[in-house]
Motif scaffolding. Structure first.
Motif, PDB file in Angstrom:
ATOM      1  N   ARG A  22      19.751   7.417  -5.067  1.00  0.00           N
ATOM      2  CA  ARG A  22      18.370   7.859  -5.270  1.00  0.00           C
ATOM      3  C   ARG A  22      18.316   8.971  -6.301  1.00  0.00           C
ATOM      4  NH1 ARG A  22      15.021   5.668  -1.685  1.00  0.00           N
ATOM      5  NH2 ARG A  22      15.897   4.732   0.206  1.00  0.00           N
ATOM      6  N   SER A  23      17.090   9.304  -6.708  1.00  0.00           N
ATOM      7  CA  SER A  23      16.872  10.354  -7.701  1.00  0.00           C
ATOM      8  C   SER A  23      17.641  11.624  -7.324  1.00  0.00           C
ATOM      9  CB  SER A  23      15.377  10.660  -7.778  1.00  0.00           C
ATOM     10  OG  SER A  23      15.141  11.686  -8.692  1.00  0.00           O
ATOM     11  N   GLY A  24      18.357  12.218  -8.273  1.00  0.00           N
ATOM     12  CA  GLY A  24      19.085  13.458  -8.027  1.00  0.00           C
ATOM     13  C   GLY A  24      20.505  13.243  -7.546  1.00  0.00           C
ATOM     14  N   GLN A  25      20.852  12.009  -7.216  1.00  0.00           N
ATOM     15  CA  GLN A  25      22.215  11.757  -6.743  1.00  0.00           C
ATOM     16  C   GLN A  25      23.095  11.345  -7.919  1.00  0.00           C
ATOM     17  OE1 GLN A  25      21.267   8.932  -3.593  1.00  0.00           O
ATOM     18  NE2 GLN A  25      21.262  10.588  -2.086  1.00  0.00           N
TER      19      GLN A  25
END
Lengths: 128, 264
Positions: A22-25
């Protein structure tokens, strides 16, 4: 026979990630990377070898991160925000984009990142 | 069996507080005992949306500091029996509340109520971490905008890495006409990216703004479509499989016919 196949294989370790990023990973791996899931926008995937995404690749991806120009990126649906191979950077075109409903492969050919269909089975025989 | 649920979103202004207030009131309407905790220390709003601002004497930070007992800080709702608000301080900052405080508070509230619902602040910093620390379930609120969905996706990742698996999503401010024109992401597009279960869709409705300004959550309004949408969400939280609401009920016969034939 098996040994013969292995000799032509690219000798890098590989890791399999069984989840959606997901976003940010961020995932970085020294070797080949296989993701069993999607890579969402805002997620970053980097590998020194190839990257294979068994899902939708919408985030940023960098294959051959330490300079290997023969590295490839393969995804069931290749729709990355940005795609890098070694020192080459490509991004999706502005405006209308075509999203073919099939797996695609990105690699560097003659100094340009090219994206082609990744046909399954017999159609590919002899090409790779 | 009481539940501690956090309502979060990442992005600000998507409707966390409105959703918290409406779910809280909806559950109380159904006869459940509900405690709403405002975890947005320094920027509290839940009291305003519920119309309870003028009743605050003690707040969550007072309970933590030992200035009062928990029961003294709980405010009884003026409309719904069984609904209580634990407000937070407006004059302190997020560092006044640590994750362990939230955990012990929720444990205490869990014995008194059927549902404890936390209204999470925007962002993913300390306030967020404190708010989610005590929760065992999470509701992620988003709107059909790319930025909101990006943040929701980020938050879902953070929730999952702190052990809050299977959060559910509420899509707020949906405008069906814009979706039909291709100017807004559809429910399917959003679920495609987020890949989590849908808890409900709230239509974009002016009445919600009117309600929040007056301190009267829309869930109690029988005539409005958005009120119905919130009541359906409450039913789904209670475990009843309610089908998704048709968001364009006022469609005339000819419009429907046109749609069937293929003219949009």
């Amino acid at each position: 026979m098996t040994q013969h196949l292995l000799e032509t294989a690219r000798d890098l370790p590989a890791v399999i990630i069984e989840r959606t990023l997901r976003s940010g990973q961020i995932v970085h791996y020294e070797g080949n990377l296989v993701i069993l899931g999607d890579v969402n926008p805002g997620a970053e995937v980097t590998a020194t070898g190839d990257v294979v995404v068994m899902g939708v690749l919408r985030g940023t991806v960098h294959a051959g991160a330490s300079g290997d120009q023969s590295a490839t990126v393969i995804a069931f649906r290749l729709q990355p925000t940005q795609l890098r191979i070694a020192g080459y950077i490509a991004r999706s075109p502005d405006g209308e984009t075509i999203n073919p409903n099939q797996p695609e492969i990105a690699r560097v050919k003659d100094g340009i990142v090219t994206i082609e269909d990744f046909p399954i089975g017999g159609e590919r025989a002899g090409k790779n | 069996m009481s539940e501690v649920i956090v309502v979060t979103s990442g992005k600000g202004g998507v409707g966390k507080t409105t959703v918290t207030a409406n779910i809280g009131c909806g559950l109380a309407m159904m006869g459940h005992k509900v405690a709403l905790i405002d975890a947005d220390t320094g920027l509290r709003n839940l009291d305003v949306v519920l119309g309870l601002e003028n009743r605050i004497v003690y707040d969550l930070t007072d309970v933590i500091a030992g200035n009062c007992r928990l029961r003294q800080a709980l405010i009884k709702d003026k409309r719904y029996e069984g609904l209580h608000l634990l407000p937070t301080a407006q004059t302190k900052d997020k560092s006044a509340v640590q994750p362990e405080h939230m955990i012990s508070l929720s444990e205490e509230l869990r014995d008194l109520f059927d549902y404890v619902i936390l209204d999470c602040p925007a962002g993913i910093e300390q306030g967020f971490k404190s708010a989610i620390a005590a929760a065992e379930k999470a509701i992620v609120v988003t709107t059909p905008e790319v930025a909101a969905i990006r943040d929701a996706d980020r938050v879902i990742g953070l929730l999952e890495s702190s052990g809050l698996n299977d959060p559910k999503v509420i899509i707020n401010r949906m405008r069906t006409k814009m979706v039909d024109r291709g100017d807004m992401m559809s429910i399917e597009d959003i679920l495609d990216i987020l890949g989590i279960e849908l808890l409900g869709v709230i239509p974009d409705d002016e009445q919600i703004i009117v309600g929040t300004n007056r301190g009267e959550p829309i869930v109690g309004n029988d005539e409005s479509l958005s009120g119905k949408a919130f009541r359906n969400i409450v039913m789904r939280i209670l475990g009843e499989p309610v089908p998704l609401l048709n968001l364009e009920p006022n469609q005339g016969f000819f419009l429907k016919l046109k749609k069937i034939i293929g003219f949009k």
